[in-house]
Design an enzyme around this catalytic site. Structure first.
Site, PDB file in Angstrom:
ATOM      1  N   LYS A 110      -2.509  -2.723  -1.757  1.00 27.83           N
ATOM      2  CA  LYS A 110      -1.544  -3.166  -2.758  1.00 27.83           C
ATOM      3  C   LYS A 110      -0.275  -3.629  -2.053  1.00 27.83           C
ATOM      4  O   LYS A 110       0.499  -2.831  -1.530  1.00 27.83           O
ATOM      5  CB  LYS A 110      -1.180  -2.028  -3.712  1.00 27.83           C
ATOM      6  CG  LYS A 110      -0.419  -2.557  -4.915  1.00 27.83           C
ATOM      7  CD  LYS A 110       0.432  -1.513  -5.589  1.00 27.83           C
ATOM      8  CE  LYS A 110       1.803  -1.368  -4.978  1.00 27.83           C
ATOM      9  NZ  LYS A 110       2.659  -2.543  -5.090  1.00 27.83           N
TER      10      LYS A 110
ATOM     11  N   CYS B 102      12.886  -0.555   8.689  1.00 21.83           N
ATOM     12  CA  CYS B 102      12.915   0.901   8.753  1.00 21.83           C
ATOM     13  C   CYS B 102      13.447   1.379  10.102  1.00 21.83           C
ATOM     14  O   CYS B 102      13.977   2.471  10.211  1.00 21.83           O
ATOM     15  CB  CYS B 102      11.518   1.454   8.507  1.00 21.83           C
ATOM     16  SG  CYS B 102      10.280   0.683   9.558  1.00 21.83           S
TER      17      CYS B 102
ATOM     18  N   GLU C 104      20.307   5.367   4.297  1.00 16.49           N
ATOM     19  CA  GLU C 104      19.635   4.149   4.757  1.00 16.49           C
ATOM     20  C   GLU C 104      20.140   2.982   3.907  1.00 16.49           C
ATOM     21  O   GLU C 104      19.891   2.943   2.700  1.00 16.49           O
ATOM     22  CB  GLU C 104      18.113   4.291   4.586  1.00 16.49           C
ATOM     23  CG  GLU C 104      17.374   3.072   5.094  1.00 16.49           C
ATOM     24  CD  GLU C 104      15.866   3.168   4.927  1.00 16.49           C
ATOM     25  OE1 GLU C 104      15.408   3.577   3.855  1.00 16.49           O
ATOM     26  OE2 GLU C 104      15.161   2.828   5.888  1.00 16.49           O
TER      27      GLU C 104
HETATM   28  P1  NAD Z   1       9.204   1.647  -2.132  1.00  8.86           P
HETATM   29  O1  NAD Z   1       8.969   3.067  -1.789  1.00  8.86           O
HETATM   30  O2  NAD Z   1      10.005   1.334  -3.331  1.00  8.86           O
HETATM   31  O3  NAD Z   1       7.824   0.887  -2.336  1.00  8.86           O
HETATM   32  C1  NAD Z   1       6.822   0.871  -1.330  1.00  8.86           C
HETATM   33  C2  NAD Z   1       5.487   0.548  -1.973  1.00  8.86           C
HETATM   34  O4  NAD Z   1       5.132   1.642  -2.821  1.00  8.86           O
HETATM   35  C3  NAD Z   1       5.484  -0.698  -2.860  1.00  8.86           C
HETATM   36  O5  NAD Z   1       4.264  -1.378  -2.712  1.00  8.86           O
HETATM   37  C4  NAD Z   1       5.596  -0.097  -4.259  1.00  8.86           C
HETATM   38  O6  NAD Z   1       5.054  -0.939  -5.242  1.00  8.86           O
HETATM   39  C5  NAD Z   1       4.768   1.162  -4.107  1.00  8.86           C
HETATM   40  N1  NAD Z   1       5.046   2.208  -5.095  1.00  8.86           N
HETATM   41  C6  NAD Z   1       6.170   2.394  -5.834  1.00  8.86           C
HETATM   42  N2  NAD Z   1       6.003   3.446  -6.666  1.00  8.86           N
HETATM   43  C7  NAD Z   1       4.769   3.951  -6.433  1.00  8.86           C
HETATM   44  C8  NAD Z   1       4.055   5.055  -6.953  1.00  8.86           C
HETATM   45  N3  NAD Z   1       4.537   5.851  -7.895  1.00  8.86           N
HETATM   46  N4  NAD Z   1       2.805   5.290  -6.461  1.00  8.86           N
HETATM   47  C9  NAD Z   1       2.284   4.510  -5.496  1.00  8.86           C
HETATM   48  N5  NAD Z   1       2.916   3.441  -4.976  1.00  8.86           N
HETATM   49  C10 NAD Z   1       4.157   3.174  -5.434  1.00  8.86           C
HETATM   50  O7  NAD Z   1       9.812   0.996  -0.816  1.00  8.86           O
HETATM   51  P2  NAD Z   1      10.332  -0.496  -0.604  1.00  8.86           P
HETATM   52  O8  NAD Z   1      11.650  -0.624  -1.276  1.00  8.86           O
HETATM   53  O9  NAD Z   1       9.250  -1.476  -0.917  1.00  8.86           O
HETATM   54  O10 NAD Z   1      10.517  -0.529   0.996  1.00  8.86           O
HETATM   55  C11 NAD Z   1      11.675  -0.091   1.615  1.00  8.86           C
HETATM   56  C12 NAD Z   1      11.499   1.279   2.220  1.00  8.86           C
HETATM   57  O11 NAD Z   1      10.347   1.286   3.056  1.00  8.86           O
HETATM   58  C13 NAD Z   1      12.642   1.685   3.114  1.00  8.86           C
HETATM   59  O12 NAD Z   1      12.977   3.031   2.880  1.00  8.86           O
HETATM   60  C14 NAD Z   1      12.070   1.530   4.513  1.00  8.86           C
HETATM   61  O13 NAD Z   1      12.669   2.306   5.505  1.00  8.86           O
HETATM   62  C15 NAD Z   1      10.651   1.902   4.302  1.00  8.86           C
HETATM   63  N6  NAD Z   1       9.814   1.371   5.375  1.00  8.86           N
HETATM   64  C16 NAD Z   1       9.295   2.223   6.306  1.00  8.86           C
HETATM   65  C17 NAD Z   1       8.529   1.720   7.354  1.00  8.86           C
HETATM   66  C18 NAD Z   1       7.943   2.606   8.410  1.00  8.86           C
HETATM   67  O14 NAD Z   1       7.035   2.161   9.099  1.00  8.86           O
HETATM   68  N7  NAD Z   1       8.405   3.838   8.566  1.00  8.86           N
HETATM   69  C19 NAD Z   1       8.297   0.359   7.441  1.00  8.86           C
HETATM   70  C20 NAD Z   1       8.827  -0.469   6.466  1.00  8.86           C
HETATM   71  C21 NAD Z   1       9.582   0.055   5.426  1.00  8.86           C
END
Ligand code: NAD
Length: 454
Positions: free
Chosen positions: A154, A263, A356
């Site tokens: 997804k 991230c 962050e």
């Molecule tokens: P997010 O947590 O809002 O969403 C991430 C994904 O989860 C999206 O595809 C979203 O649709 C899905 N999602 C949302 N609610 C869900 C639920 N209840 N159940 C299952 N899936 C759900 O994050 P974002 O805003 O898309 O990304 C930014 C964040 O991601 C930042 O905190 C960043 O640091 C982190 N990030 C971490 C890494 C890493 O490798 N550690 C890499 C990239 C981004």
């Protein structure tokens, strides 16, 4: 059926409209993946490797198209987007060596022999964030497929285009139907269903710590395997004995890459007090020199933020009266632009320093000695990345060992490579991706005793 319009973040114009999958669509995809699972794990290792190499070749011949989609749909600078598409190819090629190397052990036991097998976990649900739609998709998908699992992925709501196209390329390359499926949709619908469905045996989640902890709780209900790659608030530590020119020249790229939506962003720069003024003198032209502008133009280093809502979120960390030391530039007019921004001096309770930001905002904080630098670096619930600039090799190793974080670079701003392990300490995640051991996380170890005594 809900529709979603992908906007170009640099122009605010519509790129395309997609249908978002429902919970029923997700169940149907899970059914197809379950049907494909037995066939895929039975494909001979050399044949599975060959299919992954063909998949990599298909990506390779579509690098320009994929890069164009990421420029339009995510606002990534075209040079970065080309690199990201090439990275998907490289990750597929790297893990295409896996199927023939899933080697178990033979362990000495009395009365027979003991052997272990790496069995595929089964169906994997892959949940991807919007900041790096192609690399993060590849990091989960390639080792999972190589280890004999099927994948339902997804992409993030805002950035589905490249993942959808890569899913089509997999089919064109000959991967059997149902082995890799890409379902654009909402996290609360598709993502949640992947977490809740008992037939999905592992979730690979990359995103915020807040959603990651909900995902982990959901997985606990089924004792489902889970890998979490979450947020970060990493430090870039500059000691007085460092090559200051180098530290200052690279510091913008450690935090403003991908407009800070990274991230691994080193969004706290810690500088030894005796060289703070000199560092800031060198850092200012480096920040002002970052080429911010049209992501489709080849010289651009930093594009817009992903959305209007996200720009509002980032801007809230720099309220009127914030201690802005200096800023880079950003275009006027349409597009979700935000200039590279340096805050100093900042209070230890300033949200820009503690949270962050996920945008091009960095704080600069002085420290007096090595112990204080480590204490400040570790004073965060996160632990994903970090950089250390020093000419003292002993200090480099000491500090690298003392900072509680998963990925560090010394005298460099870059530490993420597909052939080295990646992941976080503390609230930055659970488990590791990439590197030679990544496929093991997509297998279960089976232990078999074979009696040899009559
Ligand atoms: P997010 O947590 O809002 O969403 C991430 C994904 O989860 C999206 O595809 C979203 O649709 C899905 N999602 C949302 N609610 C869900 C639920 N209840 N159940 C299952 N899936 C759900 O994050 P974002 O805003 O898309 O990304 C930014 C964040 O991601 C930042 O905190 C960043 O640091 C982190 N990030 C971490 C890494 C890493 O490798 N550690 C890499 C990239 C981004």
């Amino acid at each position: 059926m809900s529709q979603f319009t992908v906007l170009n973040p640099a122009t605010e114009q519509a790129v395309t409209t997609l249908t978002q999958a429902s919970a029923e669509d997700t169940d149907a995809a899970i059914g197809r993946a379950a049907a494909a699972q037995e066939r895929w794990r039975a494909v001979a290792p050399g044949e599975r490797a060959g299919l992954l190499r063909r998949f990599a070749a298909a990506v390779d011949s579509h690098v320009e198209e994929l890069a164009g989609l990421e420029v339009a749909g995510s606002g990534h600078p075209v040079g970065q987007a080309r690199w990201e598409a090439g990275h998907v190819r490289d990750v597929l090629l790297y893990y295409s060596a896996t199927p023939e190397r899933l080697i178990g052990k033979q362990i000495p036991v009395p009365g027979g022999l003991n052997v272990t097998f790496h069995e595929p976990v089964g169906m994997v649900g892959l949940i991807v964030p919007w900041n790096f739609p192609m690399p993060i998709f590849a990091w989960g998908m390639a080792p999972a497929l190589a280890a004999g699992n099927t994948v339902v992925a997804k992409p993030a709501e805002l950035t589905p285009l490249t993942a959808v196209r890569i899913g089509e390329l997999a089919l064109e390359a000959g991967l059997p139907e149902g082995v890799l499926q890409v379902l654009p949709g909402k996290g609360s619908v598709v993502g949640q269903r992947l977490v809740d469905h008992p037939a999905v045996r592992k979730i690979v989640f990359t995103g915020s710590t807040e959603v990651g902890s909900q995902v982990m709780a959901g997985c606990a209900r089924h004792i489902k395997r889970v890998t979490l790659e979450l947020g970060g608030k990493s430090a870039n530590i500059v000691f007085a004995d460092a090559d200051l020119e180098r530290a200052a020249a690279t510091a913008p790229y450690a935090v403003f890459d991908n407009a800070g939506q990274d991230c691994c962003a080193r969004s706290r720069i810690l500088v030894q007090r005796s060289v703070l003024d000199r560092f800031m003198e060198l850092f200012e032209p480096a920040v002002k020199g970052v080429a911010v502008g049209d992501p489709a133009s080849p010289g651009t280093e930093m594009g817009p933020l992903i959305s209007a809502a996200h720009r509002q979120h980032v801007a809230a960390y720099v309220p009127d009266g914030a201690p802005v030391a200096f800023r880079g530039s950003a275009p006027d007019g349409p597009g979700f632009w935000y200039p590279p921004t340096v805050l100093a001096p900042v209070g230890a309770d300033d949200p820009a320093y503690t949270e962050e930001v996920f945008g091009p905002v960095v704080t600069v904080t002085p420290f007096d000695d090595e112990a204080e630098a480590v204490t400040i670096a570790n004073d965060t619930p996160y632990g994903l990345s970090g950089s250390i600039f020093t000419s003292d090799v002993g200090r480099a190793i000491r500090v690298a060992r003392a900072v509680e974080t998963g990925n560090l670079s010394v005298n460099s701003h870059s530490s993420v490579r597909y052939w080295t392990p990646f992941g976080g300490f503390k609230q930055s995640g659970l488990g590791r991706e990439l590197g030679p051991d990544a496929p093991d996380a997509f297998t279960e170890t089976k232990n078999v005793f074979i009696a040899t005594e009559p």
